[in-house]
Structures are given as C-alpha cells and as structure tokens.
Design a protein around this motif. Structure first.
Motif, PDB file in Angstrom:
ATOM      1  N   ALA A 182       0.781  -1.360  -0.034  1.00  0.00           N
ATOM      2  CA  ALA A 182      -0.167   0.165   0.060  1.00  0.00           C
ATOM      3  C   ALA A 182       1.052   1.167  -0.099  1.00  0.00           C
ATOM      4  CB  ALA A 182      -0.891  -0.130   1.191  1.00  0.00           C
ATOM      5  N   ALA A 183       1.912   1.314   0.851  1.00  0.00           N
ATOM      6  CA  ALA A 183       2.890   2.588   0.922  1.00  0.00           C
ATOM      7  C   ALA A 183       3.349   2.554  -0.626  1.00  0.00           C
ATOM      8  CB  ALA A 183       3.920   2.387   2.070  1.00  0.00           C
ATOM      9  N   SER A 184       3.905   1.488  -0.955  1.00  0.00           N
ATOM     10  CA  SER A 184       4.454   1.606  -2.485  1.00  0.00           C
ATOM     11  C   SER A 184       3.529   2.401  -3.470  1.00  0.00           C
ATOM     12  CB  SER A 184       5.001   0.261  -2.902  1.00  0.00           C
ATOM     13  OG  SER A 184       5.907  -0.442  -1.973  1.00  0.00           O
ATOM     14  N   ILE A 185       2.404   1.746  -3.529  1.00  0.00           N
ATOM     15  CA  ILE A 185       1.522   2.153  -4.469  1.00  0.00           C
ATOM     16  C   ILE A 185       1.352   4.005  -4.295  1.00  0.00           C
ATOM     17  CG2 ILE A 185      -0.822   2.389  -4.912  1.00  0.00           C
ATOM     18  CD1 ILE A 185      -1.236  -0.533  -4.306  1.00  0.00           C
ATOM     19  N   GLN A 186       1.239   4.371  -3.056  1.00  0.00           N
ATOM     20  CA  GLN A 186       1.225   5.482  -2.652  1.00  0.00           C
ATOM     21  C   GLN A 186       2.233   6.590  -3.437  1.00  0.00           C
ATOM     22  OE1 GLN A 186       0.410   5.985   1.475  1.00  0.00           O
ATOM     23  NE2 GLN A 186      -1.855   5.469   1.317  1.00  0.00           N
ATOM     24  N   LYS A 187       3.556   5.805  -3.108  1.00  0.00           N
ATOM     25  CA  LYS A 187       4.823   6.577  -3.604  1.00  0.00           C
ATOM     26  C   LYS A 187       4.703   6.589  -5.081  1.00  0.00           C
ATOM     27  CE  LYS A 187       7.364   5.897   0.600  1.00  0.00           C
ATOM     28  NZ  LYS A 187       7.392   7.496   0.854  1.00  0.00           N
ATOM     29  N   ILE A 188       4.556   5.622  -5.735  1.00  0.00           N
ATOM     30  CA  ILE A 188       4.576   5.572  -7.242  1.00  0.00           C
ATOM     31  C   ILE A 188       3.522   6.466  -7.829  1.00  0.00           C
ATOM     32  CG2 ILE A 188       4.076   4.193  -9.171  1.00  0.00           C
ATOM     33  CD1 ILE A 188       4.858   1.588  -7.562  1.00  0.00           C
ATOM     34  N   GLU A 189       2.211   6.714  -7.144  1.00  0.00           N
ATOM     35  CA  GLU A 189       1.274   7.484  -7.709  1.00  0.00           C
ATOM     36  C   GLU A 189       1.881   9.091  -7.529  1.00  0.00           C
ATOM     37  OE1 GLU A 189      -1.939   6.513  -5.143  1.00  0.00           O
ATOM     38  OE2 GLU A 189      -2.858   5.195  -6.520  1.00  0.00           O
ATOM     39  N   LYS A 190       2.603   9.276  -6.428  1.00  0.00           N
ATOM     40  CA  LYS A 190       3.100  10.605  -6.643  1.00  0.00           C
ATOM     41  C   LYS A 190       4.156  10.891  -7.588  1.00  0.00           C
ATOM     42  CE  LYS A 190       2.775  11.547  -1.529  1.00  0.00           C
ATOM     43  NZ  LYS A 190       3.477  11.819  -0.497  1.00  0.00           N
ATOM     44  N   ILE A 191       5.079   9.901  -7.960  1.00  0.00           N
ATOM     45  CA  ILE A 191       5.891   9.914  -9.190  1.00  0.00           C
ATOM     46  C   ILE A 191       5.056  10.015 -10.542  1.00  0.00           C
ATOM     47  CG2 ILE A 191       7.730   8.407 -10.535  1.00  0.00           C
ATOM     48  CD1 ILE A 191       8.672   7.434  -7.813  1.00  0.00           C
ATOM     49  N   LEU A 192       4.100   9.274 -10.775  1.00  0.00           N
ATOM     50  CA  LEU A 192       3.100   9.214 -11.768  1.00  0.00           C
ATOM     51  C   LEU A 192       2.640  10.684 -11.918  1.00  0.00           C
ATOM     52  CD1 LEU A 192       1.569   8.016 -14.271  1.00  0.00           C
ATOM     53  CD2 LEU A 192      -0.061   7.462 -12.527  1.00  0.00           C
ATOM     54  N   GLY A 193       2.151  11.364 -10.758  1.00  0.00           N
ATOM     55  CA  GLY A 193       1.840  12.599 -10.942  1.00  0.00           C
ATOM     56  C   GLY A 193       2.709  13.571 -11.454  1.00  0.00           C
ATOM     57  N   TRP A 194       4.018  13.408 -10.803  1.00  0.00           N
ATOM     58  CA  TRP A 194       5.006  14.319 -11.538  1.00  0.00           C
ATOM     59  C   TRP A 194       5.240  14.115 -13.088  1.00  0.00           C
ATOM     60  CZ3 TRP A 194       9.624  13.467 -14.169  1.00  0.00           C
ATOM     61  CH2 TRP A 194      10.454  14.534 -14.277  1.00  0.00           C
ATOM     62  N   PHE A 195       5.256  12.737 -13.622  1.00  0.00           N
ATOM     63  CA  PHE A 195       5.092  12.859 -14.955  1.00  0.00           C
ATOM     64  C   PHE A 195       3.952  13.362 -15.672  1.00  0.00           C
ATOM     65  CE2 PHE A 195       8.615   9.746 -14.072  1.00  0.00           C
ATOM     66  CZ  PHE A 195       9.436   9.719 -15.263  1.00  0.00           C
ATOM     67  N   GLU A 196       2.921  13.315 -15.161  1.00  0.00           N
ATOM     68  CA  GLU A 196       1.795  13.670 -15.975  1.00  0.00           C
ATOM     69  C   GLU A 196       1.796  15.180 -16.032  1.00  0.00           C
ATOM     70  OE1 GLU A 196      -0.492  12.053 -17.345  1.00  0.00           O
ATOM     71  OE2 GLU A 196      -1.298  10.221 -16.048  1.00  0.00           O
ATOM     72  N   GLY A 197       2.628  15.815 -15.252  1.00  0.00           N
ATOM     73  CA  GLY A 197       2.760  17.567 -15.049  1.00  0.00           C
ATOM     74  C   GLY A 197       4.143  17.781 -15.856  1.00  0.00           C
ATOM     75  N   GLN A 198       4.695  17.020 -16.280  1.00  0.00           N
ATOM     76  CA  GLN A 198       5.883  17.397 -17.080  1.00  0.00           C
ATOM     77  C   GLN A 198       6.263  17.144 -18.625  1.00  0.00           C
ATOM     78  OE1 GLN A 198       9.286  16.374 -17.995  1.00  0.00           O
ATOM     79  NE2 GLN A 198       8.499  14.298 -17.877  1.00  0.00           N
ATOM     80  N   LYS A 199       6.692  17.853 -19.451  1.00  0.00           N
ATOM     81  CA  LYS A 199       6.945  17.599 -20.664  1.00  0.00           C
ATOM     82  C   LYS A 199       8.607  18.013 -20.930  1.00  0.00           C
ATOM     83  CE  LYS A 199       2.402  18.357 -22.475  1.00  0.00           C
ATOM     84  NZ  LYS A 199       1.500  19.295 -23.388  1.00  0.00           N
ATOM     85  N   GLN A 200       9.461  18.199 -20.197  1.00  0.00           N
ATOM     86  CA  GLN A 200      10.765  18.578 -20.226  1.00  0.00           C
ATOM     87  C   GLN A 200      11.564  17.402 -20.889  1.00  0.00           C
ATOM     88  OE1 GLN A 200      12.567  20.889 -17.373  1.00  0.00           O
ATOM     89  NE2 GLN A 200      10.689  21.985 -16.859  1.00  0.00           N
ATOM     90  N   LEU A 201      11.286  16.251 -20.062  1.00  0.00           N
ATOM     91  CA  LEU A 201      12.545  15.107 -20.029  1.00  0.00           C
ATOM     92  C   LEU A 201      11.491  13.747 -20.357  1.00  0.00           C
ATOM     93  CD1 LEU A 201      14.240  15.968 -16.708  1.00  0.00           C
ATOM     94  CD2 LEU A 201      15.046  16.343 -19.137  1.00  0.00           C
ATOM     95  N   ASN A 202      12.330  12.892 -20.956  1.00  0.00           N
ATOM     96  CA  ASN A 202      11.895  11.603 -21.364  1.00  0.00           C
ATOM     97  C   ASN A 202      12.929  10.451 -21.045  1.00  0.00           C
ATOM     98  OD1 ASN A 202       9.617  12.426 -22.639  1.00  0.00           O
ATOM     99  ND2 ASN A 202       9.918  11.396 -24.637  1.00  0.00           N
ATOM    100  N   PHE A 203      12.530   9.487 -20.390  1.00  0.00           N
ATOM    101  CA  PHE A 203      13.308   8.486 -19.655  1.00  0.00           C
ATOM    102  C   PHE A 203      13.235   7.402 -20.279  1.00  0.00           C
ATOM    103  CE2 PHE A 203      12.394  11.978 -16.486  1.00  0.00           C
ATOM    104  CZ  PHE A 203      13.448  11.968 -15.631  1.00  0.00           C
ATOM    105  N   TYR A 204      14.340   6.827 -20.643  1.00  0.00           N
ATOM    106  CA  TYR A 204      14.646   5.324 -21.194  1.00  0.00           C
ATOM    107  C   TYR A 204      15.354   4.348 -20.445  1.00  0.00           C
ATOM    108  CZ  TYR A 204      12.749   7.855 -25.284  1.00  0.00           C
ATOM    109  OH  TYR A 204      11.753   8.675 -25.934  1.00  0.00           O
ATOM    110  N   ALA A 205      15.174   3.238 -20.086  1.00  0.00           N
ATOM    111  CA  ALA A 205      15.906   2.175 -19.408  1.00  0.00           C
ATOM    112  C   ALA A 205      16.352   2.711 -17.888  1.00  0.00           C
ATOM    113  CB  ALA A 205      17.270   1.708 -20.273  1.00  0.00           C
TER     114      ALA A 205
END
Length: 357
Positions: A164-187
């Motif tokens: 449950a705690a892991s899901i909450q932390k991934i969701e925060k990272i997902l929120g950051w990705f949803e709000g940015q268009k500066q960087l793309n991450f591979y591998a």
C-alpha cells in the motif's frame, strides 16, 4: 557494482561515454544550486540525493557518482529494481541495439516494466532470497502478478502495508510525470526498499483480562517470562517495561512450539494488542483484539493479521522507499513521457491487484 563510501553514501562508477557523462549531466542539472525550475525541484524528491562526483586518491581518473544510500536507514532492507517504460532503448539507438533490447524481454512494450532483480528478507529463516534479471525476464502476463508479490512476502505473510505504501509513492511519481514535458526517460528504474525486520514493531500488552491463570506447566517458560493463556496458546516473551519485541522470526516460531506443548490445555482470555511503530511513533487508533473464546488453535492467523496486515490509518507510515534511479538515457523532450507513464500505471494496477486479492 555499487560501492560503499565510509561516510555512508554509495558510489556508482561513471559508465563509458556517452552514457556516463549523460547521467552526470542529468544529476548536475537537477541538483544545480541555482536551479529554480519547479519541475526539477520536485523531481529531487523522487531521486537519491546527489553529492557530486568522487575519485579515489589511488585512481584519480576513475570517476564515481556520489549518491545517497537509500537502504541505509533499514535494518533488514528488502530491495527490488524494476525497469520502467515500454522501450528499454533510447531514440538514438541503432537497429542492432533495438533488436538486442527487444529480444531480451519482448513483453516490455505490452507490460511496461521489467523486474531486474530482488532481494527479500525471510523472517522465518533469518535469511535473504535473491532473484536476478533472469527471474524477471521469465515472467509472463499471467505470472507477473505472482512474480512481484514474491517481493512482498516475508515467509510468513504478505506485507500488505508495504504494498500500500509503495502504491502511494508510485502515484506521486506518476503525478510528476503527468505534469511535465521536459524530459523523457529510457531504461530507467524504480528502486523499491522496505523494512523486512519486524523488530522495528513493538507489541504492547494492555487491558489484559485473564479468565483463568493456573496450572502453569513446569519447565515451559524460563525465569522472568510471563505466561498468559489464550485457548491452547501460551504467550508471550515479556520484558520488564511491559513491551514485547515482536520479532516474528523468534516470536511466531515460539508460538508454534508452545502451541504443540500445551495442546491439551483449555484456557481462554481476552487479549488487547496495540502495535506501534517505534520510528514513526504512531499507535493504532483502535486495538486489534483477539476476543473469541474458542479460537480452536487458530491464533496464528490472527497474529499474522496483527503483524502483517496493517490498518488503513498507518499504511502511509510504513517504512518504504521508492526512488527513481539509472539516468544514462534521459533526453530533453517537449511531450509527455507516455512510455514511462504507461509502465507506472500498469505497475500500480498489478500492485493493487495483489493488495485486493
């Protein structure tokens, strides 16, 4: 591999060009002391802290990235590395490189992530189980859920609090990705760490009402121990201040042993257990009570619920870290990183399914 610096940081040797310099440039940009970009400032929250580069005096030409040791605060860290995204090759990869990466895990595009390895502490045996990248690449759409749930199973039970705690932390990272268009991450990967030891959790006995307290079998307990009855089960190894260390590796094995020895006894009691996390200082809002008069020897599953199935109120306080790592293939962009977002959402779905089922 990763080296340990005497000051508690870790050292990651810089990869050959262009990967190494690109990763160094990424860290320098995000952790620039003059940085005022809100997107990058928020990103710091999801990375290991960066302390510049370091070279050993004996080999000044060897360069290492000096990074926070995310596992340092844990007693028995359970660690998993999950590569995120639909592509594990960057936009500048050659046709040969693309084919090589795709052939390693053809399901990457469909699943959106790949388990690169895990190290899980089993309290029952006081030992670690390790799985390498071959384990992750063997997972299919049908087995990936069970494959990841293995990381959250400590040999006795599923650590739903850590999930449950892991899901909450991934969701925060997902929120950051949803709000940015500066960087793309591979591998790039997510590093998961949670506390595998139960010694960080203390069980406090309070409001203990004994229906019966007599007929203590000789030789069953060592001096200083307190004997409580709970329908065939003799509990618990007490300390002077009334707190009991809930070391499952010792505690539950003792429960099993004492259960066998005292099987013929027919006693019961009401036992109110409050569990608090020593580091966080949080106490359960409501006690977990074992009140059935006739558990019929079924106290072990009840105790597993106490130790491993945390109530909703303290899920967020579980000792868990989820950090982004490996930035040798990060590139400027003017669009959302849809491949990474897809992988995060899929991983959340898998974890949620594990939690629900």
């Amino acid at each position: 591999g990763i080296l340990q610096h005497p000051d508690g940081t870790v050292l990651k040797q810089l990869q050959p060009p262009p990967r190494g310099p690109r990763e160094q440039e990424f860290y320098n940009k995000v952790y620039d002391s003059d940085c005022c970009d809100s997107i990058l400032l928020e990103l710091r929250e999801y990375l290991p802290k960066y302390f510049g580069v370091w070279s050993p005096p004996t080999a000044p030409n060897d360069t290492y990235l000096k990074l926070e040791d995310v596992t340092r605060k844990f007693n028995k860290p359970c660690i998993m590395d999950v590569k995120i995204g639909q592509k594990s090759y960057d936009p500048y990869a050659s046709a040969e490189k693309i084919q090589q990466q795709v052939s390693k895990y053809p399901l990457m595009e469909e699943i959106g992530f790949l388990v690169l390895g895990m190290r899980v502490y089993h309290v029952s045996s006081d030992s670690y189980e390790t799985q390498n990248q071959h384990y992750g690449r063997s997972l299919t759409k049908e087995t990936v859920k069970d494959g990841i749930s293995k990381f959250f199973h400590n040999g006795y039970c599923l650590r739903k609090d850590a999930i449950a705690a892991s899901i909450q932390k991934i969701e925060k990272i997902l929120g950051w990705f949803e709000g940015q268009k500066q960087l793309n991450f591979y591998a790039s990967s997510l590093l998961f760490v949670y506390e595998g030891s139960c010694q960080a959790t203390t069980v406090r006995l309070s409001d203990v009402t004994l229906a019966e307290k007599r007929g203590v079998p000789k030789g069953l307990l060592s001096s200083g121990d307190i004997l409580e009855y709970n329908n065939n089960i003799h509990v618990i190894n007490s300390t002077e201040n009334g707190k009991i260390e809930a070391s499952v590796s010792k505690g539950l094995s003792k429960f099993y042993a004492l259960h066998k020895k005292a099987y013929s006894k027919r006693h019961h009691s009401q036992l109110s257990l409050k569990v608090e996390n020593l580091e966080q200082g949080n106490v359960w809002k409501s006690s977990t009570c074992i009140t059935q008069e006739h558990l019929n020897g079924n106290v072990i599953p009840q105790l597993e619920k106490v130790f491993c199935h945390m109530p909703a109120e303290i899920k967020e306080s579980a000792n868990v870290e989820v950090r982004m790592i490996d930035f040798a293939h990060v590139f400027p962009s003017n669009t959302k990183d849809e491949g990474y977002i897809y992988g995060l959402k899929n991983l959340i779905t898998v974890l949620q399914n594990i939690l629900d089922n």
